[in-house]
Scaffold this motif. Structure first.
Motif, PDB file in Angstrom:
ATOM      1  N   THR A  18      -6.154   6.124  -0.807  1.00  0.00           N
ATOM      2  CA  THR A  18      -5.520   5.441   0.319  1.00  0.00           C
ATOM      3  C   THR A  18      -6.562   4.776   1.205  1.00  0.00           C
ATOM      4  OG1 THR A  18      -3.727   7.062   0.291  1.00  0.00           O
ATOM      5  CG2 THR A  18      -3.970   5.749   2.283  1.00  0.00           C
ATOM      6  N   ILE A  19      -7.648   5.474   1.460  1.00  0.00           N
ATOM      7  CA  ILE A  19      -8.727   4.901   2.285  1.00  0.00           C
ATOM      8  C   ILE A  19      -9.301   3.659   1.608  1.00  0.00           C
ATOM      9  CG2 ILE A  19     -11.071   5.319   3.130  1.00  0.00           C
ATOM     10  CD1 ILE A  19     -10.174   8.239   3.646  1.00  0.00           C
ATOM     11  N   ILE A  20      -9.505   3.728   0.299  1.00  0.00           N
ATOM     12  CA  ILE A  20     -10.046   2.571  -0.433  1.00  0.00           C
ATOM     13  C   ILE A  20      -9.068   1.402  -0.388  1.00  0.00           C
ATOM     14  CG2 ILE A  20     -10.632   1.743  -2.749  1.00  0.00           C
ATOM     15  CD1 ILE A  20     -11.888   4.547  -3.233  1.00  0.00           C
ATOM     16  N   ILE A  21      -7.779   1.676  -0.563  1.00  0.00           N
ATOM     17  CA  ILE A  21      -6.773   0.608  -0.517  1.00  0.00           C
ATOM     18  C   ILE A  21      -6.771  -0.062   0.851  1.00  0.00           C
ATOM     19  CG2 ILE A  21      -4.274   0.191  -0.495  1.00  0.00           C
ATOM     20  CD1 ILE A  21      -4.081   2.240  -2.811  1.00  0.00           C
ATOM     21  N   PHE A  22      -6.872   0.725   1.910  1.00  0.00           N
ATOM     22  CA  PHE A  22      -6.902   0.145   3.254  1.00  0.00           C
ATOM     23  C   PHE A  22      -8.210  -0.583   3.532  1.00  0.00           C
ATOM     24  CE2 PHE A  22      -3.266   2.793   4.261  1.00  0.00           C
ATOM     25  CZ  PHE A  22      -2.555   1.937   5.079  1.00  0.00           C
ATOM     26  N   ALA A  23      -9.329  -0.012   3.109  1.00  0.00           N
ATOM     27  CA  ALA A  23     -10.635  -0.623   3.375  1.00  0.00           C
ATOM     28  C   ALA A  23     -10.789  -1.967   2.670  1.00  0.00           C
ATOM     29  CB  ALA A  23     -11.748   0.331   2.956  1.00  0.00           C
ATOM     30  N   THR A  24     -10.193  -2.099   1.491  1.00  0.00           N
ATOM     31  CA  THR A  24     -10.316  -3.351   0.746  1.00  0.00           C
ATOM     32  C   THR A  24      -9.233  -4.357   1.125  1.00  0.00           C
ATOM     33  OG1 THR A  24      -8.995  -2.458  -1.081  1.00  0.00           O
ATOM     34  CG2 THR A  24     -11.400  -2.219  -1.227  1.00  0.00           C
ATOM     35  N   GLY A  25      -8.239  -3.915   1.905  1.00  0.00           N
ATOM     36  CA  GLY A  25      -7.143  -4.815   2.280  1.00  0.00           C
ATOM     37  C   GLY A  25      -6.342  -5.256   1.066  1.00  0.00           C
ATOM     38  N   SER A  26      -6.088  -4.333   0.188  1.00  0.00           N
ATOM     39  CA  SER A  26      -5.397  -4.626  -1.063  1.00  0.00           C
ATOM     40  C   SER A  26      -4.045  -5.302  -0.834  1.00  0.00           C
ATOM     41  CB  SER A  26      -5.194  -3.326  -1.842  1.00  0.00           C
ATOM     42  OG  SER A  26      -4.415  -3.541  -2.987  1.00  0.00           O
ATOM     43  N   SER A  27      -3.691  -6.176  -1.756  1.00  0.00           N
ATOM     44  CA  SER A  27      -2.392  -6.854  -1.686  1.00  0.00           C
ATOM     45  C   SER A  27      -1.238  -5.892  -1.967  1.00  0.00           C
ATOM     46  CB  SER A  27      -2.358  -8.021  -2.669  1.00  0.00           C
ATOM     47  OG  SER A  27      -2.526  -7.542  -3.991  1.00  0.00           O
ATOM     48  N   LEU A  28      -1.550  -4.694  -2.459  1.00  0.00           N
ATOM     49  CA  LEU A  28      -0.510  -3.681  -2.664  1.00  0.00           C
ATOM     50  C   LEU A  28       0.176  -3.318  -1.350  1.00  0.00           C
ATOM     51  CD1 LEU A  28      -2.233  -1.126  -5.078  1.00  0.00           C
ATOM     52  CD2 LEU A  28      -0.352  -2.671  -5.604  1.00  0.00           C
ATOM     53  N   LEU A  29      -0.550  -3.432  -0.252  1.00  0.00           N
ATOM     54  CA  LEU A  29       0.006  -3.048   1.047  1.00  0.00           C
ATOM     55  C   LEU A  29       1.169  -3.937   1.468  1.00  0.00           C
ATOM     56  CD1 LEU A  29      -3.371  -2.359   2.867  1.00  0.00           C
ATOM     57  CD2 LEU A  29      -1.726  -0.660   2.045  1.00  0.00           C
ATOM     58  N   THR A  30       1.138  -5.191   1.077  1.00  0.00           N
ATOM     59  CA  THR A  30       2.191  -6.124   1.482  1.00  0.00           C
ATOM     60  C   THR A  30       3.213  -6.393   0.388  1.00  0.00           C
ATOM     61  OG1 THR A  30       0.795  -7.989   0.848  1.00  0.00           O
ATOM     62  CG2 THR A  30       0.702  -7.280   3.162  1.00  0.00           C
ATOM     63  N   LEU A  31       3.037  -5.782  -0.756  1.00  0.00           N
ATOM     64  CA  LEU A  31       3.967  -5.962  -1.863  1.00  0.00           C
ATOM     65  C   LEU A  31       5.330  -5.382  -1.491  1.00  0.00           C
ATOM     66  CD1 LEU A  31       4.179  -6.819  -4.896  1.00  0.00           C
ATOM     67  CD2 LEU A  31       3.711  -4.429  -5.435  1.00  0.00           C
ATOM     68  N   ALA A  32       6.365  -6.209  -1.587  1.00  0.00           N
ATOM     69  CA  ALA A  32       7.718  -5.755  -1.244  1.00  0.00           C
ATOM     70  C   ALA A  32       8.285  -4.891  -2.359  1.00  0.00           C
ATOM     71  CB  ALA A  32       8.622  -6.951  -0.998  1.00  0.00           C
ATOM     72  N   ILE A  33       8.971  -3.829  -1.980  1.00  0.00           N
ATOM     73  CA  ILE A  33       9.552  -2.947  -2.996  1.00  0.00           C
ATOM     74  C   ILE A  33      11.068  -3.074  -3.075  1.00  0.00           C
ATOM     75  CG2 ILE A  33       7.673  -1.282  -2.922  1.00  0.00           C
ATOM     76  CD1 ILE A  33       9.393   0.511  -1.176  1.00  0.00           C
ATOM     77  N   ASN A  34      11.626  -4.008  -2.311  1.00  0.00           N
ATOM     78  CA  ASN A  34      13.067  -4.268  -2.427  1.00  0.00           C
ATOM     79  C   ASN A  34      13.295  -5.768  -2.573  1.00  0.00           C
ATOM     80  OD1 ASN A  34      12.458  -5.055   0.189  1.00  0.00           O
ATOM     81  ND2 ASN A  34      14.271  -4.118   1.089  1.00  0.00           N
ATOM     82  N   ASN A  35      14.489  -6.162  -2.923  1.00  0.00           N
ATOM     83  CA  ASN A  35      14.795  -7.570  -3.186  1.00  0.00           C
ATOM     84  C   ASN A  35      14.762  -8.439  -1.941  1.00  0.00           C
ATOM     85  OD1 ASN A  35      15.085  -7.042  -5.888  1.00  0.00           O
ATOM     86  ND2 ASN A  35      17.291  -6.708  -5.744  1.00  0.00           N
ATOM     87  N   SER A  36      15.061  -7.862  -0.775  1.00  0.00           N
ATOM     88  CA  SER A  36      15.090  -8.665   0.443  1.00  0.00           C
ATOM     89  C   SER A  36      13.732  -8.742   1.138  1.00  0.00           C
ATOM     90  CB  SER A  36      16.139  -8.102   1.414  1.00  0.00           C
ATOM     91  OG  SER A  36      15.822  -6.762   1.727  1.00  0.00           O
ATOM     92  N   ASN A  37      12.695  -8.212   0.506  1.00  0.00           N
ATOM     93  CA  ASN A  37      11.319  -8.270   1.020  1.00  0.00           C
ATOM     94  C   ASN A  37      11.179  -7.691   2.424  1.00  0.00           C
ATOM     95  OD1 ASN A  37      10.453  -9.483  -1.343  1.00  0.00           O
ATOM     96  ND2 ASN A  37      10.767 -11.550  -0.553  1.00  0.00           N
ATOM     97  N   THR A  38      11.889  -6.624   2.712  1.00  0.00           N
ATOM     98  CA  THR A  38      11.813  -6.023   4.040  1.00  0.00           C
ATOM     99  C   THR A  38      11.060  -4.700   4.071  1.00  0.00           C
ATOM    100  OG1 THR A  38      13.956  -4.968   3.696  1.00  0.00           O
ATOM    101  CG2 THR A  38      13.952  -7.094   4.838  1.00  0.00           C
ATOM    102  N   ILE A  39      10.786  -4.118   2.910  1.00  0.00           N
ATOM    103  CA  ILE A  39      10.079  -2.840   2.862  1.00  0.00           C
ATOM    104  C   ILE A  39       8.782  -3.018   2.072  1.00  0.00           C
ATOM    105  CG2 ILE A  39      10.196  -0.411   2.225  1.00  0.00           C
ATOM    106  CD1 ILE A  39      13.247  -0.677   2.257  1.00  0.00           C
ATOM    107  N   PRO A  40       7.637  -3.002   2.758  1.00  0.00           N
ATOM    108  CA  PRO A  40       6.363  -3.143   2.043  1.00  0.00           C
ATOM    109  C   PRO A  40       5.918  -1.826   1.411  1.00  0.00           C
ATOM    110  CG  PRO A  40       5.986  -3.038   4.392  1.00  0.00           C
ATOM    111  CD  PRO A  40       7.466  -3.008   4.196  1.00  0.00           C
TER     112      PRO A  40
END
Length: 146
Positions: A18-40
């Motif tokens: 988790t620290i590595i994902i945050f430190a690198t600013g991974s695009s996984l953080l903004t990837l939407a997990i629902n069809n309406s793109n409201t839940i990252p």
């Protein structure tokens, strides 16, 4: 003992990931997990990271699982409170923001407003700082142990 090591190393790996994902600013953080793109996806990555940080401390230090001194009983109780707050982070944050993206605005009402945003950041930072301060206080107490 074997299960404890599995729990400890699993929590530690999740925390470090988790620290590595945050430190690198991974695009996984903004990837939407629902069809309406409201839940990252970042919401759940953060949640798992916030839970795994105090859990890795809990599983890593036996004295915080089974305390023998009054001070360590206090630290153990405090760490368990931090774990509970980490588990409840998404529901509490949802109540504060009114959405699972945890977006806040300049509203005058509490939910989704600036006061709720301050509570959200206090909760989020409080979980991390509380877990780290617990381990620091435990290490300092080892210096004074007879």
């Amino acid at each position: 003992m074997y299960k404890r090591k599995i729990y400890f190393f699993s929590s530690l790996i999740i925390t470090l990931s988790t620290i590595i994902i945050f430190a690198t600013g991974s695009s996984l953080l903004t990837l939407a997990i629902n069809n309406s793109n409201t839940i990252p996806l970042g919401t759940f990555i953060t949640w798992v990271g916030l839970i795994s940080l105090p859990m890795s401390i809990f599983w890593g230090i036996q004295e915080l699982r089974k305390p023998t001194t009054n001070f360590n009983k206090f630290l153990s109780s405090f760490l368990k409170l931090i774990i509970l707050l980490a588990i409840l982070w998404v529901p509490i944050s949802y109540l504060l923001a009114g959405n699972l993206s945890f977006n806040f605005s300049e509203k005058t009402v509490f939910q989704g407003g600036q006061t709720a945003m301050k509570c959200f950041w206090f909760l989020t930072y409080g979980i991390s700082i509380g877990a780290l301060s617990t381990i620091c206080l435990y290490w300092i107490s080892l210096l004074f142990k007879k």
